[in-house]
Structures are given as structure tokens and as C-alpha cells.
Write a protein that holds these residues in place. Structure first.
Motif, PDB file in Angstrom:
ATOM      1  N   THR A   1       1.061  -1.252  -0.025  1.00  0.00           N
ATOM      2  CA  THR A   1       0.015  -0.027   0.020  1.00  0.00           C
ATOM      3  C   THR A   1       0.818   1.294  -0.002  1.00  0.00           C
ATOM      4  N   GLN A   2       1.912   1.284   0.799  1.00  0.00           N
ATOM      5  CA  GLN A   2       2.705   2.311   0.741  1.00  0.00           C
ATOM      6  C   GLN A   2       3.610   2.488  -0.463  1.00  0.00           C
ATOM      7  N   GLN A   3       3.969   1.599  -1.073  1.00  0.00           N
ATOM      8  CA  GLN A   3       4.520   1.595  -2.542  1.00  0.00           C
ATOM      9  C   GLN A   3       3.651   2.213  -3.472  1.00  0.00           C
ATOM     10  N   ALA A   4       2.460   1.708  -3.420  1.00  0.00           N
ATOM     11  CA  ALA A   4       1.475   2.055  -4.344  1.00  0.00           C
ATOM     12  C   ALA A   4       1.137   3.737  -4.188  1.00  0.00           C
ATOM     13  N   LEU A   5       1.269   3.985  -2.864  1.00  0.00           N
ATOM     14  CA  LEU A   5       0.937   5.502  -2.579  1.00  0.00           C
ATOM     15  C   LEU A   5       1.898   6.302  -3.408  1.00  0.00           C
ATOM     16  N   VAL A   6       3.126   5.791  -3.065  1.00  0.00           N
ATOM     17  CA  VAL A   6       4.492   6.523  -3.638  1.00  0.00           C
ATOM     18  C   VAL A   6       4.580   6.689  -5.112  1.00  0.00           C
ATOM     19  N   GLU A   7       4.010   5.351  -5.795  1.00  0.00           N
ATOM     20  CA  GLU A   7       4.128   5.571  -7.409  1.00  0.00           C
ATOM     21  C   GLU A   7       2.821   6.423  -7.864  1.00  0.00           C
ATOM     22  N   LEU A   8       1.963   6.325  -6.848  1.00  0.00           N
ATOM     23  CA  LEU A   8       0.660   7.472  -7.198  1.00  0.00           C
ATOM     24  C   LEU A   8       1.174   8.940  -7.326  1.00  0.00           C
ATOM     25  N   LEU A   9       1.802   9.184  -6.175  1.00  0.00           N
ATOM     26  CA  LEU A   9       2.198  10.644  -5.957  1.00  0.00           C
ATOM     27  C   LEU A   9       3.182  11.027  -7.221  1.00  0.00           C
TER      28      LEU A   9
END
Length: 240
Positions: free
Chosen positions: A138-146
Motif C-alpha cells: 500500500t505504501q509503495q502504491a501511494l509513492v507511485e501514485l504521487l
């Protein structure tokens, strides 16, 4: 209130327990419909006498009213408590084992056939590791989204308007100018030192000739000594 049930005609009794978390992240993702489907599949021919549902996190069992009702009914009727997954009962291994002991082993889970007092430890450790992995994903997905939205490490205002680049270029030019200035000073220092002048005498002559130290002030004896010890190959050519 515990229902007043009559004894079944034959066979053991079962009580279903469901738990859905209020959290949207970091949970097993097994919703109420899925839990009901699991138990309906594996216990469709069993004598299910009641079902209880809590909407609570899995951190503690003491605050779950419906679970306490389910346990009380199981103790009263010597029924078996059934869950779809063992982490729906609790995410704490000791809590799960305590319930297992309270029910004298009458605890079953659809994801663990032949449940005994040892298997919850293993399965809950796996569930805990999976929650960690989900959180990391989830954290990595948020980084990629940002990053995709251009919100990750956005340049500050000086970098966006070019002011930082202008200041950096000016600093480079000033350093180069100062280094060329130092090269001429070193040449003079070397000649004066060869003539037997002391560092203090050389500093005085540099100041009188209009040379400035690296920070714009007057030369002192110690600065002359350090400058003389600086290798010439560290400085740019005088016409550079």
C-alpha cells in the motif's frame, strides 16, 4: 441475551462467528459475505444453532460483545465455535489460544482443517506477515501514485523559477575568480618566501598589493602559510 434453544435431535452443535473490521487498510480483506460463504460451504450439513457478528478491529477480544455472546452460548450448549479464518477470531495468538482452552478445543476454522492448539500460532504468524506485506504494498502504491501525479519531491520555488540555478552559476563564477586570484597570490608568496620573507611579512605585502583573502578580508600569516601549502594543480589555470 442467549437464546433458549432445545437440544438438537442428533449430533454436535455449531455456532458461527463473523468479524468485519472498520479499517479499510491492513486487514485480511475477508468481508462478511465471504465469511458467510466459507462457513455455508463447509458446514452446510452441520447443525448450526446461531451466528454472531462483530464490527470491530482484531486487536482485542474483550471489547467484542457478540464474540462474548458466542462463547457463552458455546459453553452453555457445549457447541463448537466456527470462524471462516482464524484471524477473524483474533489477530493475537495468545487470545486465540485462550479461547481454544476456554472451549476445551471446540474451535474450528475453515482455513485450518483439524485445528489444534499448535496450528493457530503458525497460521496467525503467517497472517501477521501478510498484513505487513499488504501495508508495504500500500505504501509503495501511494509513492507511485504521487510520482505519477507529479506530487513527489516537487521542486521548491527557487528551482521552479530558475533563481537557484542563477545563484549556483554565480557561485561557480566567483569560486573560479577567487581560485585564479589565489594562483597569482601563491606565485607571489613563493617568490617572497624564497627571498626569506616571513609569513607575516608576506601577508603585509599581499595586503598592500590589493590581494584579498578567500572571504574578502586581509591576509594573515596563517592564511599565507595554508595558501602556500596548497598544491597548484588544485587551482585552475590563470587564464581559465
Amino acid at each position: 441475551m442467549i437464546p433458549n434453544l432445545t437440544p438438537p435431535p442428533n449430533g454436535p452443535e455449531y455456532v458461527a462467528y463473523y468479524r468485519v473490521s472498520t479499517k479499510k487498510q491492513g486487514d485480511s480483506g475477508l468481508g462478511l459475505d465471504a465469511q458467510q460463504a466459507y462457513i455455508a460451504h463447509f458446514y452446510q450439513h452441520k447443525h448450526m444453532i446461531a451466528a454472531f457478528t462483530d464490527i470491530k478491529s482484531g486487536k482485542a477480544v474483550t471489547g467484542r460483545l457478540e464474540l462474548q455472546k458466542a462463547l457463552a452460548l458455546c459453553k452453555l450448549r457445549r457447541a463448537t465455535l466456527v470462524v471462516a479464518k482464524v484471524d477473524r477470531l483474533s489477530r493475537d495468538t495468545e487470545d486465540a489460544l485462550q479461547i481454544y482452552r476456554e472451549l476445551e478445543g471446540r474451535l474450528e476454522s475453515c482455513d485450518i482443517p483439524n485445528l489444534d492448539k499448535f496450528t493457530p500460532t503458525l497460521f496467525m504468524a503467517i497472517a501477521d506477515r501478510e498484513r505487513v506485506l499488504i501495508r508495504l504494498r500500500t505504501q509503495q502504491a501511494l509513492v507511485e501514485l504521487l510520482k505519477r501525479r507529479g506530487q513527489w519531491r516537487r521542486a521548491s520555488e527557487p528551482f521552479q523559477n530558475g533563481l537557484a540555478t542563477q545563484k549556483a552559476n554565480a557561485a561557480v563564477r566567483e569560486n573560479a575568480r577567487q581560485n585564479r586570484h589565489n594562483r597569482r597570490a601563491i606565485t607571489l608568496i613563493g617568490r617572497l618566501r624564497a627571498e626569506g620573507c616571513t609569513y607575516a611579512q608576506i601577508a603585509r605585502q599581499l595586503n598592500e598589493a590589493g590581494f584579498q583573502a578567500s572571504r574578502g578580508g586581509l591576509f594573515r600569516a596563517e592564511q599565507v602559510r595554508r595558501l602556500l601549502l596548497r598544491p597548484l594543480d588544485e587551482l585552475p589555470p590563470e587564464n581559465g
